[in-house]
Design a protein around this motif. Structure first.
Motif, mmCIF file in Angstrom:
data_model
loop_
_atom_site.group_PDB
_atom_site.id
_atom_site.type_symbol
_atom_site.label_atom_id
_atom_site.label_comp_id
_atom_site.label_asym_id
_atom_site.label_seq_id
_atom_site.Cartn_x
_atom_site.Cartn_y
_atom_site.Cartn_z
ATOM 1 N N UNK A 30 1.317 -0.938 0.290
ATOM 2 C CA UNK A 30 0.106 -0.011 -0.216
ATOM 3 C C UNK A 30 0.861 1.196 0.008
ATOM 4 N N UNK A 31 0.670 2.343 -0.832
ATOM 5 C CA UNK A 31 1.066 3.577 -0.952
ATOM 6 C C UNK A 31 0.233 4.940 -0.108
ATOM 7 N N UNK A 32 0.678 5.118 0.804
ATOM 8 C CA UNK A 32 0.493 6.740 1.322
ATOM 9 C C UNK A 32 0.767 7.585 0.563
ATOM 10 N N UNK A 41 14.119 0.935 -7.108
ATOM 11 C CA UNK A 41 12.602 0.731 -7.105
ATOM 12 C C UNK A 41 12.682 -0.605 -7.263
ATOM 13 N N UNK A 42 13.477 -0.803 -8.637
ATOM 14 C CA UNK A 42 13.451 -1.923 -9.007
ATOM 15 C C UNK A 42 13.805 -2.610 -7.991
ATOM 16 N N UNK A 43 14.886 -2.606 -7.131
ATOM 17 C CA UNK A 43 15.413 -3.667 -6.326
ATOM 18 C C UNK A 43 13.822 -4.036 -5.486
ATOM 19 N N UNK A 44 13.363 -3.084 -4.624
ATOM 20 C CA UNK A 44 11.943 -3.516 -3.880
ATOM 21 C C UNK A 44 11.466 -4.191 -4.396
ATOM 22 N N UNK A 45 11.067 -3.688 -5.957
ATOM 23 C CA UNK A 45 9.979 -4.415 -6.196
ATOM 24 C C UNK A 45 10.074 -5.921 -6.425
ATOM 25 N N UNK A 46 11.493 -6.043 -6.849
ATOM 26 C CA UNK A 46 11.768 -7.849 -7.221
ATOM 27 C C UNK A 46 12.156 -8.156 -6.041
ATOM 28 N N UNK A 47 12.017 -7.838 -4.628
ATOM 29 C CA UNK A 47 11.816 -8.235 -3.459
ATOM 30 C C UNK A 47 10.898 -8.487 -3.174
ATOM 31 N N UNK A 48 9.821 -7.477 -3.040
ATOM 32 C CA UNK A 48 8.212 -7.516 -3.033
ATOM 33 C C UNK A 48 8.063 -9.305 -3.904
ATOM 34 N N UNK A 92 5.250 -7.803 1.997
ATOM 35 C CA UNK A 92 4.465 -6.567 2.285
ATOM 36 C C UNK A 92 4.798 -5.338 2.342
ATOM 37 N N UNK A 93 4.750 -4.066 1.853
ATOM 38 C CA UNK A 93 5.342 -3.198 1.776
ATOM 39 C C UNK A 93 4.305 -1.728 2.305
ATOM 40 N N UNK A 94 4.523 -1.099 2.684
ATOM 41 C CA UNK A 94 3.759 0.282 3.573
ATOM 42 C C UNK A 94 4.471 1.299 3.069
ATOM 43 N N UNK A 137 5.059 0.507 -7.603
ATOM 44 C CA UNK A 137 5.619 -0.290 -6.696
ATOM 45 C C UNK A 137 3.891 -1.142 -6.020
ATOM 46 N N UNK A 138 3.312 -0.115 -5.441
ATOM 47 C CA UNK A 138 1.736 -0.539 -4.568
ATOM 48 C C UNK A 138 0.917 -1.165 -5.214
ATOM 49 N N UNK A 139 0.083 -2.124 -5.182
ATOM 50 C CA UNK A 139 -1.449 -2.267 -5.470
ATOM 51 C C UNK A 139 -2.267 -1.407 -5.447
ATOM 52 N N UNK A 140 -1.927 -1.042 -3.913
ATOM 53 C CA UNK A 140 -3.590 -0.464 -3.608
ATOM 54 C C UNK A 140 -2.523 1.585 -3.256
ATOM 55 N N UNK A 141 -3.168 2.664 -2.437
ATOM 56 C CA UNK A 141 -2.937 3.384 -2.616
ATOM 57 C C UNK A 141 -3.617 3.699 -1.880
ATOM 58 N N UNK A 142 -3.216 5.081 -0.318
ATOM 59 C CA UNK A 142 -5.016 5.970 0.394
ATOM 60 C C UNK A 142 -4.401 6.829 0.224
ATOM 61 N N UNK A 143 -5.424 8.035 -0.664
ATOM 62 C CA UNK A 143 -4.730 9.224 -0.609
ATOM 63 C C UNK A 143 -5.480 10.592 1.033
ATOM 64 N N UNK A 144 -3.936 10.901 1.350
ATOM 65 C CA UNK A 144 -4.151 11.353 3.047
ATOM 66 C C UNK A 144 -4.538 12.930 2.545
ATOM 67 N N UNK A 145 -5.379 13.520 3.784
ATOM 68 C CA UNK A 145 -5.154 14.760 3.359
ATOM 69 C C UNK A 145 -6.324 15.113 4.838
#
Ligand SMILES: Nc1ncnc2c1ncn2[C@@H]1O[C@H](COP(=O)(O)OP(=O)(O)OP(=O)(O)O)[C@@H](O)[C@H]1O
Ligand code: SF4
Ligand SMILES: [Mg+2]
Lengths: 331, 295
Positions: free
Chosen positions: A50-52, A200-207, A213-215, A227-235
């Motif tokens: 998940x990307x924040x 970024x490529x390294x992190x995606x390969x590791x994943x 899991x990644x946050x 990098x992330x299949x899900x995203x959460x937008x904060x405000x």
């Protein structure tokens, strides 16, 4: 007992800071509170990433500190494998420490300058008793090679490494305890484009290889998409939109998400108009939608009613009374 | 432009000797100063073998003899004592007092600074008020005050100067502890589940010990200066101990017609102080990862 699918669950987490009385030290007004997080609901399943995203001050770092148990929420609950993070003890706590690894934005600062790379990468192994002393060097060499660093690095200190190499060391160290979740705050920002791309490529390969899991906290929507299949937008302390990254970024439902997308620099295109208006102070929030002051879609009801984050489409939720796609199904 | 781009960094030296030579060339002043300090240490350690005379042996045939080729290379003082021998023995006292005082100051400062920085709260407040009171007066005045309580003698001087140094050492250690405590690597260790004691031992102490060691090397010369000052004003080491400060004080009255009596120990003191501070700077450069050069 089967392990629950969720690693992390945040249940209406609120984190408010006391910021003194209005008018300064000797004023007598009511105490004021700054809600860095205001009713955040989020879950992270095993193997999911998940990307924040959100502007500066939206509460991303605070969210991460709550997840790591570094600050306790003032309301709501933060759970890891269904247990309160701040109350973890004994084996549960050991497991949490082993399974959740952090990659800091300030990678150099997160590595003790007096320890050699060998000792830094081996510290999690030593601490959790994950390898025999005789295997230590081999394990560290394997971890270093996994992040693309030669074994000769072991004897060096971080002061002799470049910014990109230091981040690789930080990633190798985070991987040492074979974690279930990698938590990263702006882990690739402040680097030149090619180094960033390699990491970024390294992190995606590791994943993909390790199923970790990644946050991932980032202000870069491109990074989030990669990098992330899900995203959460904060405000302003809230998640205003969440869903699959490709859905959210291709057809944003919340005007704030669209504004972020428009503000993101695109190659071969003139820089878009920055977001108009000021972020209101998180201390004296106006009633109604907290984005109303800057929202081009705002109507009268927006200033009266505070929209909640509700499911608006499959796998999708947003907090807007007049979303840009469909209409939210109010419960 | 082309040769800038093409010139590669100098090839790493391969043999041990070549590596040593490369180091010497890169740090000429540090090496010279280190050799000078080494010579003082050697002279102090082997004074009975190096010095031609005993420090208090009087030559009834030569009082206030100027430096000359012969028995008394650097001349004699008003008691007919050999200045070269006294100066060599004096190195013993200077180094002993300097190192002893700094050991006391740094040790005390480490304990107080660590306790204040790590425990915080009331303990920190109380300790730092104590340190403030130690810092209220300059070290020399402080040492004079302690001497007046403790009495004279080499051991008393070491103690007095050492205690006077605890204040500044405590303050820097506490500052370093607070700074290191706030570093992300401490939080990272905590996240990993490392316990408080291990964090202090593995992450905090190594990061305050190195700056402390650097500060200690620099303060050795200061301690020597203060102790010489005490002897010079006549309240430190007692005569006929061959202490440089004492010797300078003795020679002061003859400075117009026998300047070597004060000049020889004075020069010995000055050269040692300069050499020590150059070494101190070099040590700082070595141990501070931010100042350390690549290679
Ligand atoms: N310890 C604290 N005391 C008071 N206010 C705080 C504290 N920590 C954070 N805040 C406030 O909480 C809000 C959210 O901060 P946070 O650091 O989580 O934002 P962020 O999204 O990480 O921003 P950035 O992108 O700049 O890192 C901000 O308004 C900040 O000023
Ligand atoms: S609720 Fe209204 S003001 Fe808020 S984002 Fe939606 S349209 Fe804009
Ligand atoms: Mg932040």
């Amino acid at each position: 007992m089967s392990t629950p699918p969720e690693l992390f669950r945040l249940l209406d987490v609120e984190k408010a800071y006391d910021v003194g009385r209005k008018g300064g030290l000797f004023a007598s007004g009511p105490r004021r509170r700054l809600a860095a997080l205001d009713g955040v609901r989020l879950s992270l399943k095993a193997g999911e990433s998940v990307a924040i995203v959100g502007e500066s001050g939206s509460g991303k770092t605070t969210l991460l500190r709550v997840l790591l148990g570094l600050t306790s929420p003032t309301d709501g609950r933060a759970l890891y494998r269904e247990k309160d993070i701040t109350l973890l003890q004994g084996d549960d706590r050991d497991r949490f420490c082993r399974e959740v690894a952090m990659i800091y934005q300030d990678a150099r600062g997160s590595l003790n300058p007096r320890m050699s790379i060998l000792d830094l990468v081996a510290e999690p192994l030593d601490h959790h008793g994950l390898c025999k002393p005789s295997e230590r060097r081999d394990r560290v060499a394997a971890l270093l090679s996994r992040v693309g660093l030669p074994p000769e690095m072991m004897e060096r200190y971080t002061s002799a490494l470049s910014g990109g190499q230091v981040r690789r060391v930080a990633i190798a160290r985070a991987l040492a305890s074979a974690p279930a979740v990698l938590v990263a705050d702006e882990a690739v920002s402040g680097l030149d484009v090619s180094t960033q791309a390699q990491l970024l490529k390294l992190l995606r390969d590791l994943q993909r290889e390790m199923g970790v899991s990644m946050l991932f906290i980032t202000h870069d929507l491109g990074v989030a998409a990669y990098l992330c299949e899900r995203i959460a937008v904060m405000y302003l302390g809230r998640i205003v939109e969440t869903g699959l990254t490709k859905d959210v970024l291709s057809a944003p439902a919340h005007p704030y998400t669209r504004a972020l997308l428009n503000a993101a620099p695109k190659f071969f295109e003139p820089i878009a108009e920055p977001l108009g208006g000021e972020i209101p102070s998180p201390i004296d929030l106006p009633p109604g939608c907290r984005f109303a002051g800057r929202c081009p879609e705002a109507r009268d009801d927006c200033r009266a009613r505070d929209p909640e984050l509700v499911a608006g489409a499959p796998n999708r939720a947003f907090a807007c009374l007049h979303p840009l796609i469909g209409e939210p199904a109010f419960a | 432009m082309a040769d800038v781009a093409l010139s590669s960094p100098p090839r790493a030296a391969h043999s041990r000797g070549a590596m040593a030579w490369a180091y010497v060339r890169g740090h000429v002043w540090f090496v010279i100063a280190a050799v000078v300090v080494g010579a003082y240490v050697f002279a102090a350690a082997f004074a009975p073998f190096v010095a031609p005379f005993a420090p208090t042996e009087q030559d009834m045939m030569s009082f206030m003899a100027p430096p000359a080729w012969g028995a008394h290379l650097l001349g004699t003082d008003s008691f007919g004592q050999d200045l070269l021998s006294r100066t060599i023995y004096g190195a013993r006292y200077a180094l002993l007092i300097g190192l002893g005082a700094v050991a006391i100051g740094a040790g005390g400062g480490l304990v107080i600074g660590l306790a204040a920085g790590l425990i915080g709260g009331r303990v920190e407040w109380a300790l730092m008020r104590l340190v403030d009171s130690l810092l209220a007066l300059p070290s020399l005045i402080m040492a004079i005050a302690f001497i007046s309580i403790l009495g004279q003698g080499v051991d008393k001087v070491v103690l007095a100067v050492g205690v006077a140094l605890i204040g500044p050492f405590s303050r820097t250690v506490r500052g370093d502890v607070l700074q290191v405590k706030a570093q992300p690597f401490v939080e990272a260790a905590r996240l990993m589940g490392v316990g408080t004691l291990a964090i202090v031992w593995r992450h905090i102490i190594p990061n305050v010990i190195f700056p402390l060691a650097v500060q200690a090397t620099i303060r050795v010369s200061y301690a020597i200066l203060v102790s010489s000052g005490l002897s010079f004003i006549g309240i430190g080491v007692t005569p006929p101990t061959p202490d440089w400060g004492l010797m300078i004080a003795e020679g002061r009255s003859f400075v117009s017609f026998a300047p070597w009596i004060a000049g020889v120990p004075g020069a010995a003191l000055a050269v040692l102080l300069i050499a020590l501070s150059v070494v101190g700077d070099g040590v700082r450069e070595q141990f501070d990862p931010k100042l350390r050069k690549e290679g």
